[in-house]
Scaffold this motif. Structure first.
Motif, PDB file in Angstrom:
ATOM      1  N   ALA A 194       4.052   7.105  -4.534  1.00  0.00           N
ATOM      2  CA  ALA A 194       3.287   8.257  -5.015  1.00  0.00           C
ATOM      3  C   ALA A 194       2.269   7.755  -6.025  1.00  0.00           C
ATOM      4  CB  ALA A 194       4.212   9.281  -5.648  1.00  0.00           C
ATOM      5  N   LEU A 195       1.013   8.041  -5.762  1.00  0.00           N
ATOM      6  CA  LEU A 195      -0.072   7.608  -6.636  1.00  0.00           C
ATOM      7  C   LEU A 195      -0.728   8.841  -7.249  1.00  0.00           C
ATOM      8  CD1 LEU A 195      -1.534   4.930  -4.233  1.00  0.00           C
ATOM      9  CD2 LEU A 195      -0.126   4.534  -6.245  1.00  0.00           C
ATOM     10  N   PHE A 196      -0.659   8.951  -8.566  1.00  0.00           N
ATOM     11  CA  PHE A 196      -1.166  10.118  -9.288  1.00  0.00           C
ATOM     12  C   PHE A 196      -2.473   9.777  -9.985  1.00  0.00           C
ATOM     13  CE2 PHE A 196       3.333  10.774  -8.948  1.00  0.00           C
ATOM     14  CZ  PHE A 196       3.491  12.142  -8.838  1.00  0.00           C
ATOM     15  N   ASN A 197      -3.400  10.721  -9.918  1.00  0.00           N
ATOM     16  CA  ASN A 197      -4.620  10.632 -10.707  1.00  0.00           C
ATOM     17  C   ASN A 197      -4.619  11.849 -11.633  1.00  0.00           C
ATOM     18  OD1 ASN A 197      -7.130  10.466 -11.850  1.00  0.00           O
ATOM     19  ND2 ASN A 197      -8.271  10.571  -9.939  1.00  0.00           N
ATOM     20  N   TRP A 198      -4.357  11.626 -12.904  1.00  0.00           N
ATOM     21  CA  TRP A 198      -4.270  12.711 -13.876  1.00  0.00           C
ATOM     22  C   TRP A 198      -5.634  13.144 -14.392  1.00  0.00           C
ATOM     23  CZ3 TRP A 198       0.341  14.692 -13.578  1.00  0.00           C
ATOM     24  CH2 TRP A 198       1.424  13.872 -13.278  1.00  0.00           C
TER      25      TRP A 198
ATOM     26  N   LEU B 261       2.468   8.185   0.053  1.00  0.00           N
ATOM     27  CA  LEU B 261       2.361   7.272   1.186  1.00  0.00           C
ATOM     28  C   LEU B 261       3.728   6.731   1.566  1.00  0.00           C
ATOM     29  CD1 LEU B 261      -0.753   5.325  -0.102  1.00  0.00           C
ATOM     30  CD2 LEU B 261      -0.721   7.265   1.472  1.00  0.00           C
ATOM     31  N   GLY B 262       3.982   6.720   2.860  1.00  0.00           N
ATOM     32  CA  GLY B 262       5.202   6.111   3.386  1.00  0.00           C
ATOM     33  C   GLY B 262       4.854   4.775   4.004  1.00  0.00           C
ATOM     34  N   LEU B 263       5.585   3.739   3.630  1.00  0.00           N
ATOM     35  CA  LEU B 263       5.355   2.403   4.168  1.00  0.00           C
ATOM     36  C   LEU B 263       6.607   1.955   4.909  1.00  0.00           C
ATOM     37  CD1 LEU B 263       3.504   2.681   1.530  1.00  0.00           C
ATOM     38  CD2 LEU B 263       3.294   0.229   1.734  1.00  0.00           C
ATOM     39  N   ARG B 264       6.403   1.394   6.105  1.00  0.00           N
ATOM     40  CA  ARG B 264       7.497   0.870   6.909  1.00  0.00           C
ATOM     41  C   ARG B 264       7.106  -0.510   7.416  1.00  0.00           C
ATOM     42  NH1 ARG B 264      10.499   3.843  10.839  1.00  0.00           N
ATOM     43  NH2 ARG B 264      12.032   2.459   9.930  1.00  0.00           N
ATOM     44  N   PRO B 265       8.064  -1.430   7.524  1.00  0.00           N
ATOM     45  CA  PRO B 265       7.747  -2.743   8.108  1.00  0.00           C
ATOM     46  C   PRO B 265       7.195  -2.560   9.519  1.00  0.00           C
ATOM     47  CG  PRO B 265       9.917  -2.767   7.097  1.00  0.00           C
ATOM     48  CD  PRO B 265       9.463  -1.343   7.103  1.00  0.00           C
ATOM     49  N   TYR B 266       6.049  -3.180   9.781  1.00  0.00           N
ATOM     50  CA  TYR B 266       5.374  -3.045  11.075  1.00  0.00           C
ATOM     51  C   TYR B 266       6.141  -3.791  12.163  1.00  0.00           C
ATOM     52  CZ  TYR B 266       1.950  -3.613  14.761  1.00  0.00           C
ATOM     53  OH  TYR B 266       1.317  -3.619  15.969  1.00  0.00           O
ATOM     54  N   ALA B 267       6.215  -3.170  13.335  1.00  0.00           N
ATOM     55  CA  ALA B 267       6.803  -3.798  14.517  1.00  0.00           C
ATOM     56  C   ALA B 267       5.770  -3.742  15.635  1.00  0.00           C
ATOM     57  CB  ALA B 267       8.067  -3.063  14.933  1.00  0.00           C
ATOM     58  N   GLU B 268       5.776  -4.733  16.512  1.00  0.00           N
ATOM     59  CA  GLU B 268       4.801  -4.780  17.602  1.00  0.00           C
ATOM     60  C   GLU B 268       5.291  -4.032  18.836  1.00  0.00           C
ATOM     61  OE1 GLU B 268       3.291  -8.682  18.333  1.00  0.00           O
ATOM     62  OE2 GLU B 268       2.587  -8.897  16.279  1.00  0.00           O
TER      63      GLU B 268
ATOM     64  N   THR C 147      -9.350   4.611  -8.223  1.00  0.00           N
ATOM     65  CA  THR C 147      -8.944   3.630  -7.226  1.00  0.00           C
ATOM     66  C   THR C 147      -7.748   2.898  -7.792  1.00  0.00           C
ATOM     67  OG1 THR C 147     -11.210   3.401  -6.423  1.00  0.00           O
ATOM     68  CG2 THR C 147      -9.686   1.623  -5.885  1.00  0.00           C
ATOM     69  N   LEU C 148      -6.614   3.020  -7.108  1.00  0.00           N
ATOM     70  CA  LEU C 148      -5.353   2.461  -7.600  1.00  0.00           C
ATOM     71  C   LEU C 148      -4.853   1.391  -6.640  1.00  0.00           C
ATOM     72  CD1 LEU C 148      -3.669   5.843  -8.592  1.00  0.00           C
ATOM     73  CD2 LEU C 148      -4.962   4.286 -10.058  1.00  0.00           C
ATOM     74  N   THR C 149      -4.296   0.326  -7.194  1.00  0.00           N
ATOM     75  CA  THR C 149      -3.759  -0.772  -6.396  1.00  0.00           C
ATOM     76  C   THR C 149      -2.274  -0.923  -6.681  1.00  0.00           C
ATOM     77  OG1 THR C 149      -5.883  -1.898  -6.394  1.00  0.00           O
ATOM     78  CG2 THR C 149      -3.952  -3.240  -5.908  1.00  0.00           C
ATOM     79  N   VAL C 150      -1.501  -1.050  -5.592  1.00  0.00           N
ATOM     80  CA  VAL C 150      -0.060  -1.237  -5.696  1.00  0.00           C
ATOM     81  C   VAL C 150       0.295  -2.566  -5.040  1.00  0.00           C
ATOM     82  CG1 VAL C 150       2.197  -0.324  -5.050  1.00  0.00           C
ATOM     83  CG2 VAL C 150       0.309   1.243  -5.532  1.00  0.00           C
TER      84      VAL C 150
ATOM     85  N   THR D 250      -4.654  -0.663  -1.766  1.00  0.00           N
ATOM     86  CA  THR D 250      -5.644  -0.096  -2.673  1.00  0.00           C
ATOM     87  C   THR D 250      -6.072   1.248  -2.093  1.00  0.00           C
ATOM     88  OG1 THR D 250      -6.376  -2.285  -3.364  1.00  0.00           O
ATOM     89  CG2 THR D 250      -7.860  -0.447  -3.802  1.00  0.00           C
ATOM     90  N   VAL D 251      -5.933   2.296  -2.909  1.00  0.00           N
ATOM     91  CA  VAL D 251      -6.117   3.662  -2.424  1.00  0.00           C
ATOM     92  C   VAL D 251      -6.985   4.456  -3.390  1.00  0.00           C
ATOM     93  CG1 VAL D 251      -4.898   5.788  -1.831  1.00  0.00           C
ATOM     94  CG2 VAL D 251      -3.843   3.590  -1.343  1.00  0.00           C
ATOM     95  N   SER D 252      -7.878   5.283  -2.833  1.00  0.00           N
ATOM     96  CA  SER D 252      -8.651   6.223  -3.646  1.00  0.00           C
ATOM     97  C   SER D 252      -7.845   7.505  -3.785  1.00  0.00           C
ATOM     98  CB  SER D 252      -9.988   6.541  -2.978  1.00  0.00           C
ATOM     99  OG  SER D 252     -10.797   5.393  -2.966  1.00  0.00           O
ATOM    100  N   VAL D 253      -7.799   8.017  -5.006  1.00  0.00           N
ATOM    101  CA  VAL D 253      -7.065   9.249  -5.287  1.00  0.00           C
ATOM    102  C   VAL D 253      -8.023  10.198  -5.998  1.00  0.00           C
ATOM    103  CG1 VAL D 253      -5.030  10.256  -6.381  1.00  0.00           C
ATOM    104  CG2 VAL D 253      -4.944   7.898  -5.525  1.00  0.00           C
ATOM    105  N   GLY D 254      -8.209  11.371  -5.409  1.00  0.00           N
ATOM    106  CA  GLY D 254      -9.139  12.350  -5.960  1.00  0.00           C
ATOM    107  C   GLY D 254      -8.698  12.876  -7.318  1.00  0.00           C
TER     108      GLY D 254
END
Length: 171
Positions: A11-15, A68-75, A22-25, A57-61
């Motif tokens: 969860a990326l917050f812009n207060w 954002l949900g992240l999962r290990p990529y599979a082919e 622009t936030l980077t995790v 790196t994500v832009s947050v209004g």
């Protein structure tokens, strides 16, 4: 981690009320494999944002949050998310498995009475959706940008099994 695999929720917050941020995790904050590729799914916009490695790196209004949900990529075809809760399926899906010989992705969803669900499945090349079976009502499917959307209604609380079979394109 869940019985349906690994899920990371960011969860990326812009207060700030006036300007975009622009936030980077860095992935090293939450995984021991930060160089692996992860799928990125935006919960609020209900859209697949591609894959990322090492960091995101994500832009947050102004005055907003991106979940954002992240999962290990599979082919091979894989679950990206379920739209019913902010956990995006990590708490609702069980026994998700890929059978490469049958080219089939299947699982079980713990459903709540009177709820409509959309299951988002990534279909990387060369896979394309074939038969879809869901023990739900009013099942609708659609494919947008290699993401299969399977929407269905559950009139009862309980376990709903689902199965998606895939074809492969000739190379």
């Amino acid at each position: 981690s869940s019985s349906a695999g690994d899920w990371y929720l960011v969860a990326l917050f812009n207060w700030d009320e006036a300007s975009q941020a622009t936030l980077t995790v860095p992935f090293a904050l939450f995984t021991s494999n930060p160089t692996d590729f992860y799928t990125v799914f935006d919960f609020w916009d209900q859209r697949y944002c591609g894959t990322a490695s090492r960091q995101l790196t994500v832009s947050v209004g102004p005055s907003t949050v991106r979940l954002l949900g992240l999962r290990p990529y599979a082919e091979h075809p894989m679950v990206l998310a379920v739209d019913s809760r902010i956990t995006q399926g990590a708490s609702d899906l069980t026994a998700v498995e890929w059978d490469g010989n049958a080219k089939q992705l299947r699982g079980i969803l713990q459903a709540t009475e009177g709820t409509e669900y959309t299951l988002y499945i990534l279909c990387p090349s060369p896979y394309r959706p074939g038969d879809i079976e869901v023990r739900g009502e009013n099942v609708r499917t659609g494919l947008v940008d290699n993401v299969l959307r399977v929407t269905f209604h559950c009139s009862q609380t309980g376990r709903v099994s689902w199965r998606a079979t895939f074809d492969t394109e000739l190379k």
